[in-house]
Design an enzyme around this catalytic site. Structure first.
Site, PDB file in Angstrom:
ATOM      1  N   ASP A 108       0.864  -1.183   0.000  1.00 34.79           N
ATOM      2  CA  ASP A 108       0.000   0.000   0.000  1.00 34.79           C
ATOM      3  C   ASP A 108       0.903   1.236   0.000  1.00 34.79           C
ATOM      4  O   ASP A 108       1.942   1.242   0.654  1.00 34.79           O
ATOM      5  CB  ASP A 108      -0.922   0.023   1.222  1.00 34.79           C
ATOM      6  CG  ASP A 108      -2.111   0.950   1.011  1.00 34.79           C
ATOM      7  OD1 ASP A 108      -3.220   0.447   0.763  1.00 34.79           O
ATOM      8  OD2 ASP A 108      -1.915   2.188   1.034  1.00 34.79           O
ATOM      9  N   LEU A 141     -17.152 -10.438  -1.172  1.00 39.62           N
ATOM     10  CA  LEU A 141     -17.242 -10.411   0.280  1.00 39.62           C
ATOM     11  C   LEU A 141     -18.076  -9.231   0.762  1.00 39.62           C
ATOM     12  O   LEU A 141     -18.142  -8.199   0.112  1.00 39.62           O
ATOM     13  CB  LEU A 141     -15.856 -10.390   0.923  1.00 39.62           C
ATOM     14  CG  LEU A 141     -14.919  -9.219   0.625  1.00 39.62           C
ATOM     15  CD1 LEU A 141     -15.233  -8.010   1.509  1.00 39.62           C
ATOM     16  CD2 LEU A 141     -13.479  -9.635   0.861  1.00 39.62           C
ATOM     17  N   GLY A 164     -36.571  -1.543   4.272  1.00 39.91           N
ATOM     18  CA  GLY A 164     -36.001  -0.626   5.270  1.00 39.91           C
ATOM     19  C   GLY A 164     -35.780   0.746   4.666  1.00 39.91           C
ATOM     20  O   GLY A 164     -36.457   1.124   3.704  1.00 39.91           O
ATOM     21  N   CYS A 197     -20.212  -0.195  -1.665  1.00 43.67           N
ATOM     22  CA  CYS A 197     -20.326  -0.997  -2.896  1.00 43.67           C
ATOM     23  C   CYS A 197     -21.584  -0.737  -3.709  1.00 43.67           C
ATOM     24  O   CYS A 197     -21.505  -0.237  -4.829  1.00 43.67           O
ATOM     25  CB  CYS A 197     -20.217  -2.476  -2.540  1.00 43.67           C
ATOM     26  SG  CYS A 197     -18.615  -2.911  -1.890  1.00 43.67           S
ATOM     27  N   LYS A 213     -22.101   2.808  -5.383  1.00 45.68           N
ATOM     28  CA  LYS A 213     -21.076   3.123  -6.400  1.00 45.68           C
ATOM     29  C   LYS A 213     -21.144   2.156  -7.568  1.00 45.68           C
ATOM     30  O   LYS A 213     -21.006   2.556  -8.727  1.00 45.68           O
ATOM     31  CB  LYS A 213     -19.699   3.138  -5.727  1.00 45.68           C
ATOM     32  CG  LYS A 213     -18.658   2.188  -6.212  1.00 45.68           C
ATOM     33  CD  LYS A 213     -17.322   2.466  -5.580  1.00 45.68           C
ATOM     34  CE  LYS A 213     -16.602   1.233  -5.124  1.00 45.68           C
ATOM     35  NZ  LYS A 213     -16.274   0.305  -6.193  1.00 45.68           N
TER      36      LYS A 213
HETATM   37  C1  UDX Z   1     -22.133  -5.879  -0.785  1.00 47.20           C
HETATM   38  C2  UDX Z   1     -22.364  -7.251  -1.415  1.00 47.20           C
HETATM   39  O1  UDX Z   1     -23.236  -7.998  -0.604  1.00 47.20           O
HETATM   40  C3  UDX Z   1     -21.039  -7.989  -1.545  1.00 47.20           C
HETATM   41  O2  UDX Z   1     -21.224  -9.227  -2.219  1.00 47.20           O
HETATM   42  C4  UDX Z   1     -20.067  -7.148  -2.356  1.00 47.20           C
HETATM   43  O3  UDX Z   1     -18.831  -7.774  -2.462  1.00 47.20           O
HETATM   44  C5  UDX Z   1     -19.900  -5.805  -1.713  1.00 47.20           C
HETATM   45  O4  UDX Z   1     -21.164  -5.169  -1.566  1.00 47.20           O
HETATM   46  P1  UDX Z   1     -21.794  -4.892   1.639  1.00 47.20           P
HETATM   47  O5  UDX Z   1     -21.815  -3.577   1.000  1.00 47.20           O
HETATM   48  O6  UDX Z   1     -20.770  -5.185   2.666  1.00 47.20           O
HETATM   49  O7  UDX Z   1     -21.675  -6.064   0.506  1.00 47.20           O
HETATM   50  O8  UDX Z   1     -23.208  -5.058   2.359  1.00 47.20           O
HETATM   51  P2  UDX Z   1     -24.516  -5.926   2.238  1.00 47.20           P
HETATM   52  O9  UDX Z   1     -24.569  -6.840   3.388  1.00 47.20           O
HETATM   53  O10 UDX Z   1     -24.671  -6.467   0.908  1.00 47.20           O
HETATM   54  O11 UDX Z   1     -25.614  -4.766   2.466  1.00 47.20           O
HETATM   55  C6  UDX Z   1     -25.655  -3.689   1.573  1.00 47.20           C
HETATM   56  C7  UDX Z   1     -26.751  -2.713   1.969  1.00 47.20           C
HETATM   57  O12 UDX Z   1     -28.015  -3.267   1.685  1.00 47.20           O
HETATM   58  C8  UDX Z   1     -26.752  -2.338   3.458  1.00 47.20           C
HETATM   59  O13 UDX Z   1     -27.006  -0.965   3.587  1.00 47.20           O
HETATM   60  C9  UDX Z   1     -27.915  -3.154   4.008  1.00 47.20           C
HETATM   61  O14 UDX Z   1     -28.512  -2.524   5.116  1.00 47.20           O
HETATM   62  C10 UDX Z   1     -28.880  -3.149   2.818  1.00 47.20           C
HETATM   63  N1  UDX Z   1     -29.820  -4.276   2.797  1.00 47.20           N
HETATM   64  C11 UDX Z   1     -29.330  -5.544   2.665  1.00 47.20           C
HETATM   65  C12 UDX Z   1     -31.197  -4.022   2.871  1.00 47.20           C
HETATM   66  O15 UDX Z   1     -31.631  -2.884   2.986  1.00 47.20           O
HETATM   67  N2  UDX Z   1     -32.054  -5.083   2.798  1.00 47.20           N
HETATM   68  C13 UDX Z   1     -31.617  -6.371   2.656  1.00 47.20           C
HETATM   69  O16 UDX Z   1     -32.447  -7.284   2.601  1.00 47.20           O
HETATM   70  C14 UDX Z   1     -30.199  -6.618   2.598  1.00 47.20           C
END
Ligand code: UDX
Length: 453
Positions: free
Chosen positions: A31, A154, A276, A283, A286
């Site tokens: 890094d 992930l 919600g 992720c 973007k």
């Molecule tokens: C996500 C993808 O799941 C993952 O595979 C990718 O590599 C990176 O982006 P992450 O951003 O860590 O992972 O969170 P995730 O658990 O997917 O939740 C994303 C958002 O969706 C959160 O704000 C969560 O609160 C929201 N969410 C998730 C909902 O509002 N409802 C759901 O049923 C699931």
């Protein structure tokens, strides 16, 4: 045992590097942030991720994992180089690929033999072609190399388990040689010799298992697209159930029951149907925007992606309106916020719905008190001293005119609701994550509002 370099020690880079080391490979994490590298050398992890600190320490101690801030030596010593630097959004929503280009140039200059250079960062389709071109132009060695894609799926908060026990591993390659080298990197995970026990939260080492993790080999463009398409589809599921939730409120239906009825259809599935205040994080927002931008660039009007973004943005506005409808006048009201991070089990505030909601309430003159189990420091970077940071959920509720739940931490699921009811000024509770049971909340005496119920 492979010699692996991972360029970029952010979320994806660090978890990728340490998990490959745990698989027995020799890994150098690079890094350009010298301070971050020095802290990592001393076992100080720059992000909150359950189990990551122990894994970094043990793999450093066993000599499989090292950190440096110089790309050159890391490339020289490695066969496979994973590029895991940031691809932040530009104001247009397009992905900023300048760090990818910069690293590709530096990798090219350090090449001292055949290498596979792998996109681990989330990148728009066709980025691999640009990386290849950049390396060809800067490759002083002039020899053979391959550019490949290997998207990461992930999730924050469960990153190590997601890496070591994935639903699938996807690689995009141009040669059999590159496919074999990448399979070599992942073999311990493919046959689950190295895996993860979700219930104990522990990494497990065992004999190779009969059930293998699917190892998908495709071309570079398809692999790049699998990431954007997957994340956008998950975001679509969330925006869809949120749109259904808004309709449920008009139709007198219960979105939880609707989601259950939908999700039991194995073609739909129950996951990612939790209504919600909308999705956030580093992720989904973007990636959906970057996917939309690259589709426009390639001449496809991907209107569906625009709707995903719009529904998600509107979900915050609808929730703020709910708070207003519950409190009538917002000015000078004290509003308590439970949860700031974009989701539980992370300290990440990036694109957190709490930011939009709090800022909208502040614009109306509300006084905000808030508590989050781990994201307070990051929240202070955003809100400074414009909000009051409390030590626990009950302090947030103390004399507040309304309590608003933004993140469904387990800590909040186990709240003493009677105590909360007694400490609130007005018994108004707005649940942005449908954590509580409406009937139970009403029986305690709360004026309870949630999403789609
Ligand atoms: C996500 C993808 O799941 C993952 O595979 C990718 O590599 C990176 O982006 P992450 O951003 O860590 O992972 O969170 P995730 O658990 O997917 O939740 C994303 C958002 O969706 C959160 O704000 C969560 O609160 C929201 N969410 C998730 C909902 O509002 N409802 C759901 O049923 C699931």
């Amino acid at each position: 045992m492979m010699n692996i370099a991972v360029i970029g020690s952010g979320y994806v880079g660090l978890v990728t590097g340490v998990c490959f080391a745990e698989c027995g490979h020799k890994v150098i994490c690079v890094d350009k942030d010298e301070q971050k590298i020095n802290r990592l050398k001393n076992g100080i992890i720059p992000i909150y991720e359950p189990g990551l600190d122990q894994l970094v320490l043990s793999n450093q101690e066993q000599g499989r994992l090292s950190f440096c801030n110089d790309i050159g030596p890391a490339v020289e010593k490695s066969d496979v180089i994973f590029i895991a630097v940031g691809t932040p959004p530009k104001p247009t929503g397009e992905a900023d690929l300048s760090y990818i280009e910069d690293v590709s140039r530096q990798v090219a200059k350090a090449m001292n033999g055949y290498k596979v250079v792998v996109e681990k960062s989330t990148v728009p389709v066709k980025t691999g072609e640009w990386v290849k071109r950049t390396i060809r132009f800067n490759n002083k060695f002039g020899g053979d190399f391959d550019v490949a894609s290997n998207p990461e799926f992930l999730r924050e908060g469960s990153a190590i388990g997601d890496f070591l026990k994935p639903d699938r591993i996807v690689v995009g390659v141009e040669s059999q040689k590159a496919a074999e080298l990448l399979q070599g990197c992942y073999q311990p995970i493919i046959d689950q010799r190295v895996s993860f026990d979700i219930s104990s939260g522990k990494v497990i080492h065992q004999d190779p298992q009969d059930r293998h993790v699917p190892f998908i080999v495709t071309n570079v463009s398809s692999s790049e697209l699998i990431k954007h398409a997957s994340n956008s589809f998950l975001a679509l599921k969330i925006s869809y159930i949120n749109a259904v939730a808004n309709f449920c409120e008009l139709a007198g239906a219960d979105v939880e029951q609707v989601a259950k009825g939908m999700g039991l259809d194995s073609r739909i599935g129950t996951k990612f149907l939790n209504a919600g205040v909308g999705y956030g994080g580093s992720c989904f927002p973007k990636d959906v925007s970057a996917f939309l931008e690259i589709s426009r660039e390639l001449g496809y009007d991907f209107k569906l992606l625009e709707d995903i973004i719009e529904v998600n943005q509107k979900q915050r506005e609808i929730f703020v309106r709910k708070i207003k409808n519950a409190l009538w006048i917002i000015k000078d009201k004290s509003i308590g916020i439970l949860g700031l991070s974009f989701k539980p089990n992370t300290d990440d505030m990036r694109e957190a719905p709490s930011i939009d909601v709090i800022k909208a309430l502040q614009l109306e003159g509300a006084k905000i008190k808030a508590y989050d189990p781990v994201a307070m420091d990051n929240a202070k970077q955003i809100f400074g001293d414009t909000i009051t940071y409390c030590n626990d959920p009950y302090e947030v509720a103390q004399d507040s005119d309304a309590l608003v739940l933004m993140t469904e931490w387990d800590e909040f699921k186990n709240l003493d609701l009677k105590k909360v009811f007694d400490t609130l000024h007005y018994p108004i509770f707005l649940d942005g994550r449908n954590v509580f049971n409406p009937a139970e909340m009403k029986s305690i005496g709360f004026e309870y509002h949630s999403i789609g119920r």
